[in-house]
Design an enzyme around this catalytic site. Structure first.
Site, PDB file in Angstrom:
ATOM      1  N   LYS A 127       0.839  -1.204   0.000  1.00 57.76           N
ATOM      2  CA  LYS A 127       0.000   0.000   0.000  1.00 57.76           C
ATOM      3  C   LYS A 127       0.872   1.252   0.000  1.00 57.76           C
ATOM      4  CE  LYS A 127      -3.885  -2.299   2.200  1.00 57.76           C
ATOM      5  NZ  LYS A 127      -4.563  -2.681   3.437  1.00 57.76           N
ATOM      6  N   GLN A 135      -4.913  -1.914   9.627  1.00 58.98           N
ATOM      7  CA  GLN A 135      -4.638  -3.152   8.899  1.00 58.98           C
ATOM      8  C   GLN A 135      -5.133  -4.353   9.716  1.00 58.98           C
ATOM      9  OE1 GLN A 135      -3.213  -3.368   5.730  1.00 58.98           O
ATOM     10  NE2 GLN A 135      -3.741  -5.531   5.882  1.00 58.98           N
ATOM     11  N   ASP A 165     -11.078   2.895   3.950  1.00 58.07           N
ATOM     12  CA  ASP A 165     -11.563   1.556   3.583  1.00 58.07           C
ATOM     13  C   ASP A 165     -13.052   1.561   3.231  1.00 58.07           C
ATOM     14  OD1 ASP A 165      -9.560  -0.299   3.453  1.00 58.07           O
ATOM     15  OD2 ASP A 165      -9.603  -0.787   5.588  1.00 58.07           O
TER      16      ASP A 165
END
Ligand SMILES: NC(=O)c1ccc[n+]([C@@H]2O[C@H](COP(=O)([O-])OP(=O)(O)OC[C@H]3O[C@@H](n4cnc5c(N)ncnc54)[C@H](OP(=O)(O)O)[C@@H]3O)[C@@H](O)[C@H]2O)c1
Length: 279
Positions: free
Chosen positions: A40, A84, A107
């Site tokens: 990422k 995460q 997200d």
């Protein structure tokens, strides 16, 4: 898509006076998570997003992480925050998600943003299903009036996926572990999205000729010589013979998910001080 985002960042930056920023919080030393985070951060660098990654010891407490999220919510350089997963078992991931300001929910999983999806309002969309939608649009797959079957009903993939397909005017059926006559159902699908987390679960017999098959699954299995490898939820080699389009694993939806994370961060950045998105 990354080139598109890079151009967008370059156009906005002179007006906003700083690059977009994404903070990825990682707890513990799960090697798979560390690899995802590195991936990422590299993707962020490619489009000009600044990474504000923070790595915490495995025994970090809920209160400390909550405080970090509150600080990042107030940080004017940070447009997106994500935690995460998976987290160590003593932590409550859902409670942390609720602490993220909805406008920084990179997200797209905060209940406010899921609520916006249900209502068909603009907002941050869940990355994986949004990545599926982007891929279908890129390949000019017509959805209106088509039969779409989504295998899986998780809040991460299946449910938002079904809502997005519905928003695109497909006729959507959601299947899950209690669904009966599953093969009969999947054989009716013009678009079949598999998100069950079972290696090669979707076989050629379950797929209609000419269907578009999207494989969201990522399963680690033992390959030749005991080496781990990643496979999807679809028996690719056989389903490929029948499908008009099929996504591979690895590749396919995994990279699209990361691309949508960047997209969400840049979207929040571009919204800046817009009052309507300040909650
Ligand atoms: N490509 C990406 O970036 C990405 C992102 C997220 C997830 N994934 C992958 O996608 C897969 C699904 O993830 P998830 O988070 O949605 O998993 P999950 O939370 O475990 O949900 C799995 C879903 O599949 C259903 N299911 C399980 N066995 C089934 C069966 N035999 N027949 C029909 N449905 C069945 C479950 O039904 P019940 O609700 O009845 O239990 C559940 O709704 C995993 O392989 C995951 O690694 C990939």
């Amino acid at each position: 898509m990354q080139l598109e985002l890079k151009a967008q960042v370059e156009a906005l930056q002179p007006h906003i006076g700083r690059p977009p920023g994404l903070a990825v919080l990682m707890v513990g030393d799960n090697p798979a998570s560390a690899a995802y985070v590195r991936n990422k951060e590299r993707a962020c660098a490619r489009v000009g997003i600044a990474s504000y990654g923070e790595h915490f010891a495995a025994d970090t407490g809920q209160a400390e992480l909550t405080q970090v999220i509150h600080r990042l919510n107030q940080d004017p350089n940070v447009d997106g925050i994500l935690v995460q997963l998976p987290l160590p078992p003593h932590l409550n991931a859902e409670a942390l998600l609720y602490e993220i300001a909805p406008k920084k929910d990179a997200d797209g999983l905060h209940p406010i943003n899921l609520g916006r999806l249900v209502r068909g309002e603009a907002g941050l969309r869940s990355c994986t299903p949004a990545g599926v939608m982007r891929l279908l649009t890129t390949y000019d797959v017509k959805l209106e009036g088509k039969q779409a079957v989504v295998l899986g009903r998780s809040i991460l993939v299946g449910k938002p996926m079904a809502l997005m397909l519905l928003e695109a005017n497909a006729t959507v059926t959601v299947a899950h572990s209690k669904t009966q006559n599953l093969a009969q159902l999947t054989q009716s699908a013009d678009i079949l999205v598999a998100a069950v987390g079972r290696p090669s679960y979707v076989t050629a017999e379950m797929v209609k000729s000419g269907a578009v098959v999207v494989d969201v699954g990522i399963n680690r299995v033992e390959g030749p010589a005991g080496k781990a490898r990643l496979v999807g939820d679809v028996d690719f080699a056989n389903v490929e013979q029948k499908a008009s389009l099929i996504t591979p694993v690895p590749g396919g939806i995994g990279p699209m998910t990361v691309a949508m994370l960047l997209y969400n961060t840049v979207w929040s950045y571009s919204q800046g001080s817009k009052a309507s998105y300040n909650s």
